[in-house]
Write an enzyme that holds these catalytic residues in place. Structure first.
Site, PDB file in Angstrom:
ATOM      1  N   ASP A 191      23.798  40.692  34.935  1.00 38.51           N
ATOM      2  CA  ASP A 191      24.340  41.765  34.812  1.00 38.51           C
ATOM      3  C   ASP A 191      25.803  42.134  34.442  1.00 38.51           C
ATOM      4  O   ASP A 191      26.316  43.089  34.180  1.00 38.51           O
ATOM      5  CB  ASP A 191      24.159  42.741  36.181  1.00 38.51           C
ATOM      6  CG  ASP A 191      24.474  44.299  35.927  1.00 38.51           C
ATOM      7  OD1 ASP A 191      24.029  44.794  35.067  1.00 38.51           O
ATOM      8  OD2 ASP A 191      25.216  44.766  36.874  1.00 38.51           O
ATOM      9  N   GLU A 250      32.209  41.010  27.778  1.00 38.12           N
ATOM     10  CA  GLU A 250      31.342  42.469  27.672  1.00 38.12           C
ATOM     11  C   GLU A 250      31.884  43.799  27.256  1.00 38.12           C
ATOM     12  O   GLU A 250      33.260  43.732  27.485  1.00 38.12           O
ATOM     13  CB  GLU A 250      30.490  42.745  28.994  1.00 38.12           C
ATOM     14  CG  GLU A 250      31.481  42.939  30.120  1.00 38.12           C
ATOM     15  CD  GLU A 250      31.027  43.203  31.567  1.00 38.12           C
ATOM     16  OE1 GLU A 250      31.089  44.033  32.164  1.00 38.12           O
ATOM     17  OE2 GLU A 250      30.052  42.424  31.965  1.00 38.12           O
ATOM     18  N   SER A 279      29.104  30.053  51.979  1.00 39.18           N
ATOM     19  CA  SER A 279      30.111  31.057  52.221  1.00 39.18           C
ATOM     20  C   SER A 279      31.330  30.109  52.588  1.00 39.18           C
ATOM     21  O   SER A 279      31.372  28.927  53.067  1.00 39.18           O
ATOM     22  CB  SER A 279      29.957  32.061  53.391  1.00 39.18           C
ATOM     23  OG  SER A 279      30.889  33.096  53.412  1.00 39.18           O
ATOM     24  N   ARG A 285      30.856  38.567  38.934  1.00 41.00           N
ATOM     25  CA  ARG A 285      31.594  38.635  37.944  1.00 41.00           C
ATOM     26  C   ARG A 285      31.096  37.658  36.904  1.00 41.00           C
ATOM     27  O   ARG A 285      30.686  36.461  37.420  1.00 41.00           O
ATOM     28  CB  ARG A 285      32.976  38.450  38.525  1.00 41.00           C
ATOM     29  CG  ARG A 285      33.568  39.635  38.939  1.00 41.00           C
ATOM     30  CD  ARG A 285      34.118  40.814  37.785  1.00 41.00           C
ATOM     31  NE  ARG A 285      34.807  42.042  38.232  1.00 41.00           N
ATOM     32  CZ  ARG A 285      34.254  43.137  38.462  1.00 41.00           C
ATOM     33  NH1 ARG A 285      32.997  43.196  38.457  1.00 41.00           N
ATOM     34  NH2 ARG A 285      35.219  44.169  38.809  1.00 41.00           N
ATOM     35  N   HIS A 345      25.771  45.612  32.946  1.00 34.90           N
ATOM     36  CA  HIS A 345      26.722  45.793  34.019  1.00 34.90           C
ATOM     37  C   HIS A 345      26.627  47.105  34.481  1.00 34.90           C
ATOM     38  O   HIS A 345      27.452  48.012  34.492  1.00 34.90           O
ATOM     39  CB  HIS A 345      27.951  45.530  33.554  1.00 34.90           C
ATOM     40  CG  HIS A 345      29.041  45.224  34.493  1.00 34.90           C
ATOM     41  ND1 HIS A 345      30.462  44.620  34.260  1.00 34.90           N
ATOM     42  CD2 HIS A 345      29.141  45.445  35.848  1.00 34.90           C
ATOM     43  CE1 HIS A 345      30.909  44.701  35.317  1.00 34.90           C
ATOM     44  NE2 HIS A 345      30.030  45.008  36.462  1.00 34.90           N
ATOM     45  N   LEU A 374      28.516  35.295  50.883  1.00 31.70           N
ATOM     46  CA  LEU A 374      27.786  36.175  51.838  1.00 31.70           C
ATOM     47  C   LEU A 374      28.649  37.464  52.298  1.00 31.70           C
ATOM     48  O   LEU A 374      28.626  37.486  53.408  1.00 31.70           O
ATOM     49  CB  LEU A 374      26.975  35.570  53.015  1.00 31.70           C
ATOM     50  CG  LEU A 374      25.881  36.180  53.632  1.00 31.70           C
ATOM     51  CD1 LEU A 374      24.780  36.141  52.907  1.00 31.70           C
ATOM     52  CD2 LEU A 374      25.675  35.518  54.992  1.00 31.70           C
ATOM     53  N   GLY A 375      29.036  38.021  51.205  1.00 36.83           N
ATOM     54  CA  GLY A 375      30.016  39.388  51.800  1.00 36.83           C
ATOM     55  C   GLY A 375      29.126  40.536  51.823  1.00 36.83           C
ATOM     56  O   GLY A 375      27.750  40.438  52.123  1.00 36.83           O
ATOM     57  N   ARG A 376      29.551  41.715  51.621  1.00 38.52           N
ATOM     58  CA  ARG A 376      28.786  42.891  52.027  1.00 38.52           C
ATOM     59  C   ARG A 376      27.462  42.747  50.983  1.00 38.52           C
ATOM     60  O   ARG A 376      26.316  43.127  51.406  1.00 38.52           O
ATOM     61  CB  ARG A 376      29.639  44.023  51.483  1.00 38.52           C
ATOM     62  CG  ARG A 376      30.654  44.372  52.353  1.00 38.52           C
ATOM     63  CD  ARG A 376      31.494  45.612  51.865  1.00 38.52           C
ATOM     64  NE  ARG A 376      32.784  45.852  52.588  1.00 38.52           N
ATOM     65  CZ  ARG A 376      33.889  45.416  52.534  1.00 38.52           C
ATOM     66  NH1 ARG A 376      34.044  44.681  51.676  1.00 38.52           N
ATOM     67  NH2 ARG A 376      34.758  45.915  53.333  1.00 38.52           N
ATOM     68  N   ILE A 377      27.546  42.385  49.563  1.00 36.46           N
ATOM     69  CA  ILE A 377      26.653  42.455  48.945  1.00 36.46           C
ATOM     70  C   ILE A 377      25.673  41.388  48.994  1.00 36.46           C
ATOM     71  O   ILE A 377      24.521  41.571  48.969  1.00 36.46           O
ATOM     72  CB  ILE A 377      27.062  42.558  47.024  1.00 36.46           C
ATOM     73  CG1 ILE A 377      27.931  43.973  46.866  1.00 36.46           C
ATOM     74  CG2 ILE A 377      25.970  42.280  46.312  1.00 36.46           C
ATOM     75  CD1 ILE A 377      28.535  44.016  45.500  1.00 36.46           C
TER      76      ILE A 377
END
Length: 315
Positions: free
Chosen positions: A258, A263, A175, A234, A281, A153-156
């Site tokens: 994504d 990749e 988290s 990631r 991505h 639960l960071g920014r994104i």
């Protein structure tokens, strides 16, 4: 006054490349046919590296640049930069957070919706004539009101959770510690326990040696045959072999991804699975965000050489 020498690890759009070359003496590592020889030639003069999240800067490249002072990353992820080598020499590292947060969160939620409602196949159904020949598209599953887990639960992660709350979903998160969030967001620190309690598991945590394959076979099993995994962080955070095994056997209903190991060359097993929704991505792939990322990359570089505080310092 001479411009600082800068090693550029990968290509940028012209709106970044032109101002970068106006401010720095740019040496394009990615264009060199003989990269070791190129690095031996220019490395002693390099004072900064401009790179991208997936390219980073290895210990070998850092060692070849004895005058290196700063590595500026175009992207929020910096796991491909050898931070130990940077710390040992006092090299500073910056990234471009915040500017891409909302676009990545948008894509994460869009992938959940597209896969759950079968939107790609439904679009093909309408185009192909199957709607006329076979009738209505097969029923799919709902999203609203169901249970969503956010791993990291960071920014994104926080931006994803806020969007999911708009669908009246039950939110749980994992988290390192409890966050200041709405009272009805449940804190479940253990990833396996989190997966057991949700229908959709979003992977949004930063990548590190500690988080490698944090989504392992046990987490995927806990998510179960009705669950969906969505990864916009990631690839290394997910054990791809365990994920593919679960998708192929029905132990996991679906995935929306994504990011991938190796990749853009995907494991061919993914391509045979309609229950895997694949994206190239491009979580940050809007004009607005990419321009913002480039501007912040240059702001960090310019601030460093002007002796000013760095806007987005990592170390």
């Amino acid at each position: 006054m001479s411009k600082p020498d800068l090693l550029q690890m990968g290509a940028y759009p012209d709106w970044d490349q032109i101002p970068l070359e106006a401010a720095f003496q740019v040496h394009r590592y990615f264009e060199a046919a003989d990269k070791p020889a190129f690095l031996a030639q220019v490395g002693p003069r390099i004072r900064a590296i401009a790179t991208r999240g997936e390219l980073g800067a290895s210990a070998q490249i850092i060692a070849a640049c004895p005058q290196l002072e700063l590595i500026s990353v175009y992207g929020v992820g910096y796991d491909a930069v050898d931070l130990a080598a940077c710390r040992a020499r006092g090299i500073r590292v910056t990234n471009t957070p915040d500017v891409l947060t909302n676009d990545v969160a948008d894509l994460a939620v869009a992938m959940m919706l597209a896969q759950t409602r079968g939107m790609l196949a439904a679009e093909a159904w309408a185009r192909s004539g199957d709607w006329v020949a076979k009738g209505g598209y097969p029923l799919q599953s709902r999203v609203w009101g169901r249970r969503a887990g956010v791993l990291g639960l960071g920014r994104i992660g926080h931006a994803v959770a806020k969007r999911l709350a708009g669908f009246d979903m039950q939110i749980a998160y994992s988290s390192q510690s409890r966050k200041e969030v709405p009272a009805d967001w449940a804190f479940i620190q253990d990833p396996v326990a989190l997966a057991q309690e949700v229908d959709f598991l979003f992977v949004t945590l930063a990548a590190s040696a500690e988080t490698r394959h944090i989504v392992n076979a046990a987490v995927i099993k806990a998510l179960g045959p009705q669950g969906m995994l969505i990864n916009v962080s990631r690839a290394a955070n997910v054990d791809e072999t365990a994920l593919l095994d679960a998708l192929e056997t029905g132990a996991l209903r679906a995935a929306a991804l994504d990011v991938f190991e190796g990749e853009p060359a995907l494991n061919p097993r993914f391509k045979a699975l309609p229950q895997a929704f694949l994206q190239p991505h491009h979580g940050s792939g809007t004009y607005e965000t990419r321009q913002g990322m480039g501007a912040l990359l240059r702001q960090n570089l310019c601030a460093h050489f002007a002796g000013q505080p760095l806007p987005s310092l990592v170390i």
